[in-house]
Design an enzyme around this catalytic site. Structure first.
Site, PDB file in Angstrom:
ATOM      1  N   THR A 107       0.823  -1.216   0.000  1.00 18.30           N
ATOM      2  CA  THR A 107       0.000   0.000   0.000  1.00 18.30           C
ATOM      3  C   THR A 107       0.857   1.265   0.000  1.00 18.30           C
ATOM      4  O   THR A 107       2.064   1.213   0.238  1.00 18.30           O
ATOM      5  CB  THR A 107      -0.891   0.036   1.261  1.00 18.30           C
ATOM      6  OG1 THR A 107      -0.043   0.086   2.421  1.00 18.30           O
ATOM      7  CG2 THR A 107      -1.781  -1.183   1.355  1.00 18.30           C
ATOM      8  N   ASP A 108       0.198   2.409  -0.249  1.00 16.38           N
ATOM      9  CA  ASP A 108       0.875   3.699  -0.100  1.00 16.38           C
ATOM     10  C   ASP A 108       0.056   4.608   0.821  1.00 16.38           C
ATOM     11  O   ASP A 108      -0.933   4.164   1.417  1.00 16.38           O
ATOM     12  CB  ASP A 108       1.178   4.329  -1.462  1.00 16.38           C
ATOM     13  CG  ASP A 108      -0.076   4.757  -2.214  1.00 16.38           C
ATOM     14  OD1 ASP A 108      -1.169   4.819  -1.612  1.00 16.38           O
ATOM     15  OD2 ASP A 108       0.036   5.034  -3.418  1.00 16.38           O
TER      16      ASP A 108
END
Lengths: 145, 145, 145, 145
Positions: D16-17
């Site tokens: 994820t970011d």
């Protein structure tokens, strides 16, 4: 000491480096995935924990690299949670190659703490929803202690 | 067509794969960094944009790989924003090896759209704070159109 | 103890995770890049070392995470090589946030050994070409010891 | 057009970011893993192919991002190889979210060419060992054409 939770991995091209072996930082991804899947096995979905407003950041990491893993090899990431030390959750790791040959790749430890995402602070007094999480983890790992 | 913004990179071990060259997905990281640094040059800090409640996710990506880059090589990631097409921000890319030899590594395009982070929706009517961002980008790239 | 070599970094979107901070494994990439660039400063191109038939794999890694780094932040990765212990090359690390605020992010150590790539073995008797490499490193770090 | 090969994935923290969704470059890793596992299903171990002296680098990549995937979500990476065009092996992709909700995440195409690792050249005349590989792929995908 309790039983190991086991998480299988296969070495894909993007895991390797110029030396034809798994790049040393790649193992950190596998250790994280094994930990999250272990929590799921215990009954704790990590994304639910995040949605409840908590997080479990890594505060300490120590890894010893024994022997490398090559492209296409399979391995098992073994992990278990040890008894809590105050706010610290300590996890033990072993990564063992399965094929084409069997050998010890890595041993390590990871320490997490629980933080309150809104306050950016360590949770020292465990609220009931979080106690429920810790109880589930405890039941799983004490079962074989 | 406007001038290129240039962002320099060096191939480190973690960028490579078993073939001794940059793994094909690594370039996506460099293209992102070049785009963010180009915005900064223009006067737009991407983290400010996020704090204002916007985001610029990639909706289209196309890359052609020409020649590889080896461990230790240096290259320049060249990027420029083309005229907007409705809500689409189109970026052009070239990655050119500088040393030990000079050659074209990659050409590509990336399309972004602006979204409202709270509503999870594309921003079609540009509010004043965002118009200011687009104006800065326009001034920078039109300067050489 | 010798001077630090400093390597600057900026937090890009791909360095972050769902918590809006640098993912804990990302620092391993920066620590590697700082080490390779330190060697280059010393006069040792890591890719030349690989071409000579050697490698410097990480055999031990220990990291303590102090405070996180957010999207857009800048930091400096500080590293220095300590005196060799037999075949072990020990590197010290500190990562310090520079902007928007200054704080200690990480402290750590990394241990490398030199291996012969063809034999897959640790180099215990240092051949002249490799001694030249170690001499360069020694001169650089002893300067300030 | 042939059947899809399916490869399951789960979104872990490192995928994820800052936006809480899968970073757009992460999908490239999953697409590679699905392709390698599809080849294995067909009877071709990619690491054997590399050991035989061949490689299958990506020369073209095009991805459209439809809807994001969040932490903890599961998805299936669907891929199939289309008929060869001269030396080009074209692969089709769809990534579909499975839980907590079902939606199309990504569509894309990847083109590979076969190269001779020693000569650094595209293989235009297929030698018998490689023809065997292509025959296996053909049998698998033609089965449902």
């Amino acid at each position: 000491v309790g039983q190991w939770f086991e998480y299988g991995v296969r070495v894909q091209p993007h895991h390797t480096d110029y030396a034809g072996i798994v790049w040393h930082g790649t193992y950190i991804q596998w250790m994280e995935a094994a930990r999250v899947e272990c929590l799921r096995e215990v009954g704790v979905a990590f994304d639910d924990l995040v949605r409840l407003g908590y997080d479990l950041p890594v505060v300490d990491l120590a890894v010893r690299y024994h022997q490398p893993l090559r492209l296409g090899a399979t391995a098992v990431v073994k992990t278990r949670m040890l008894a809590m030390q105050g706010v610290r959750l300590n996890w033990d790791y072993e990564i063992v190659a399965l094929a084409p040959d069997s050998h010890l790749c890595l041993t390590g430890t990871v320490t997490l703490v629980t933080i309150d995402r809104a306050k950016h602070k360590i949770v020292r007094r465990i609220p009931p929803d979080l106690q429920d999480v810790f109880d589930k983890i405890g039941v799983y790992f004490q079962a074989s202690i």
